[in-house]
Design an enzyme around this catalytic site. Sequence first.
Site, PDB file in Angstrom:
ATOM      1  N   SER A 133     -27.288  14.878 -37.694  1.00 54.77           N
ATOM      2  CA  SER A 133     -26.463  16.075 -37.640  1.00 54.77           C
ATOM      3  C   SER A 133     -26.103  16.334 -36.186  1.00 54.77           C
ATOM      4  CB  SER A 133     -27.253  17.249 -38.220  1.00 54.77           C
ATOM      5  OG  SER A 133     -26.513  18.436 -38.142  1.00 54.77           O
ATOM      6  N   LYS A 159     -22.913  13.530 -39.371  1.00 50.35           N
ATOM      7  CA  LYS A 159     -22.476  14.841 -39.851  1.00 50.35           C
ATOM      8  C   LYS A 159     -22.095  15.684 -38.641  1.00 50.35           C
ATOM      9  CE  LYS A 159     -25.249  18.658 -41.418  1.00 50.35           C
ATOM     10  NZ  LYS A 159     -26.247  19.128 -42.406  1.00 50.35           N
ATOM     11  N   LYS A 161     -21.178  19.383 -37.220  1.00 49.00           N
ATOM     12  CA  LYS A 161     -21.147  20.823 -37.446  1.00 49.00           C
ATOM     13  C   LYS A 161     -19.745  21.309 -37.073  1.00 49.00           C
ATOM     14  CE  LYS A 161     -25.529  21.797 -38.508  1.00 49.00           C
ATOM     15  NZ  LYS A 161     -25.921  22.461 -39.782  1.00 49.00           N
ATOM     16  N   ASP A 187     -20.300  20.070 -41.784  1.00 49.03           N
ATOM     17  CA  ASP A 187     -21.111  21.204 -42.246  1.00 49.03           C
ATOM     18  C   ASP A 187     -20.614  22.467 -41.552  1.00 49.03           C
ATOM     19  OD1 ASP A 187     -23.007  22.993 -43.094  1.00 49.03           O
ATOM     20  OD2 ASP A 187     -24.715  21.981 -42.147  1.00 49.03           O
ATOM     21  N   GLU A 212     -19.865  20.587 -46.301  1.00 44.27           N
ATOM     22  CA  GLU A 212     -21.078  21.315 -46.678  1.00 44.27           C
ATOM     23  C   GLU A 212     -20.899  22.811 -46.410  1.00 44.27           C
ATOM     24  OE1 GLU A 212     -24.377  19.554 -44.698  1.00 44.27           O
ATOM     25  OE2 GLU A 212     -25.751  21.176 -45.180  1.00 44.27           O
ATOM     26  N   ASP A 237     -25.452  24.031 -49.546  1.00 46.29           N
ATOM     27  CA  ASP A 237     -26.740  24.075 -48.841  1.00 46.29           C
ATOM     28  C   ASP A 237     -27.287  25.495 -49.011  1.00 46.29           C
ATOM     29  OD1 ASP A 237     -28.766  24.402 -46.939  1.00 46.29           O
ATOM     30  OD2 ASP A 237     -27.659  23.550 -45.271  1.00 46.29           O
ATOM     31  N   LYS A 261     -33.119  21.263 -49.419  1.00 45.88           N
ATOM     32  CA  LYS A 261     -34.073  21.553 -48.345  1.00 45.88           C
ATOM     33  C   LYS A 261     -35.257  22.250 -48.996  1.00 45.88           C
ATOM     34  CE  LYS A 261     -30.765  22.235 -44.574  1.00 45.88           C
ATOM     35  NZ  LYS A 261     -30.020  23.270 -43.820  1.00 45.88           N
ATOM     36  N   GLY A 289     -32.115  18.933 -43.155  1.00 43.63           N
ATOM     37  CA  GLY A 289     -33.143  19.068 -42.131  1.00 43.63           C
ATOM     38  C   GLY A 289     -33.094  20.442 -41.501  1.00 43.63           C
TER      39      GLY A 289
HETATM   40 MG   LIG Z   1     -26.212  22.745 -43.830  1.00 48.14          MG
END
Ligand SMILES: [Mg+2]
Length: 366
Positions: A133, A159, A161, A187, A212, A237, A261, A289
Amino acid sequence: MKITGIELRRVAMPLVSPFRTSFGTETTRDALLVHVVTPDAEGWGECVAMSEPLYSSEYVEGAADVLRRFLIPALPGSADAYAVGRALEPFKGHPMAKAALETAVLDARLRASGESFGRFLGAARDRVPCGVSVGIMDSVPELLDAVAGYLDEGYARIKLKIKPGWDLAPVRAVRERFGDDLLLQVDANAAYTLSDARHLAQLDAFGLLLIEQPLAHDDLVQHARLARLIGTPICLDESISSAAQAAAAIALGACSIVNIKPGRVGGYLEARRIHDLCRAHGVAVWCGGMLETGIGRAANLALAALPGFTLPGDTSGSRRYFTTDITPPFVMSDGHLDVPTGPGLGVDPLPDVLDAVTTSAEWIAL
Ligand SMILES: [Mg+2]
């Protein structure tokens, strides 16, 4: 197997670099460890709540408070993880605090019987592919350097952000620089609203695995609307707080992929229920995570080895986050991490390192 007592231990671990998301920036991981002691074995659980209630309503200090005030006093007489789950159910919310306690009890139980977390959960493989991430950066060149570094290390999936103002340009730049074969996803951590649908549809051009949590955590209906307006598959998520919530999201068409998660859903037993539910519905899952230390990372690797985890997770190597972890580090090989095979979590905190990063410790005798 009776529980003798429980230690609540706070650790402060500097991150190798600040981790920036749409809701904030982390520079140190302030984590709460739950350490269960029984006459036969000891167990560990990591509470993934952050210092501030920005990812969800939980925060470290609040988790410690609800544990000492309500959850630990409600523990059943014997160290049985299923009984722990039932005993904690009357208390509303606080899934991360509950997960840490249940995990520590389960770890103690599994260490006593010599069974690994992976075997207990139903792991189907002995190693899992690793994604990473990548936080929000100050500039696109800085982002491209970071992604190049992770790809050199062997990460199988990237991934990014994203947030309003940091979405199309960084995604386009990464796609152009690293090619169409790169497994790439984004995400948003709930940073958009349904009125951004036309903007988010522009991400369709970049062949992303998924987007996400684009909308708010309590916006299942609007996620279902968004799913009909954009081509990129939606993964949830923050919205998925339980197996029941996952069932609702699937029934509504709010997502076609779920990020599991264990902390967010109250523990590994509920995480496995969500896995089973999603698998039965043909919904892919992967393991998210929360900047875990080696304690939480070990358990996540066991979970990520279940057969329905068909996408690479955020189960990165230890050095992605920490120069020195409190357990022996998880080191990636060929883009994969091995699932621990020893009893329980299969890893122990290194006493000297643990003591060095401990900011407080509290013993609660039972
Ligand atoms: Mg997330």
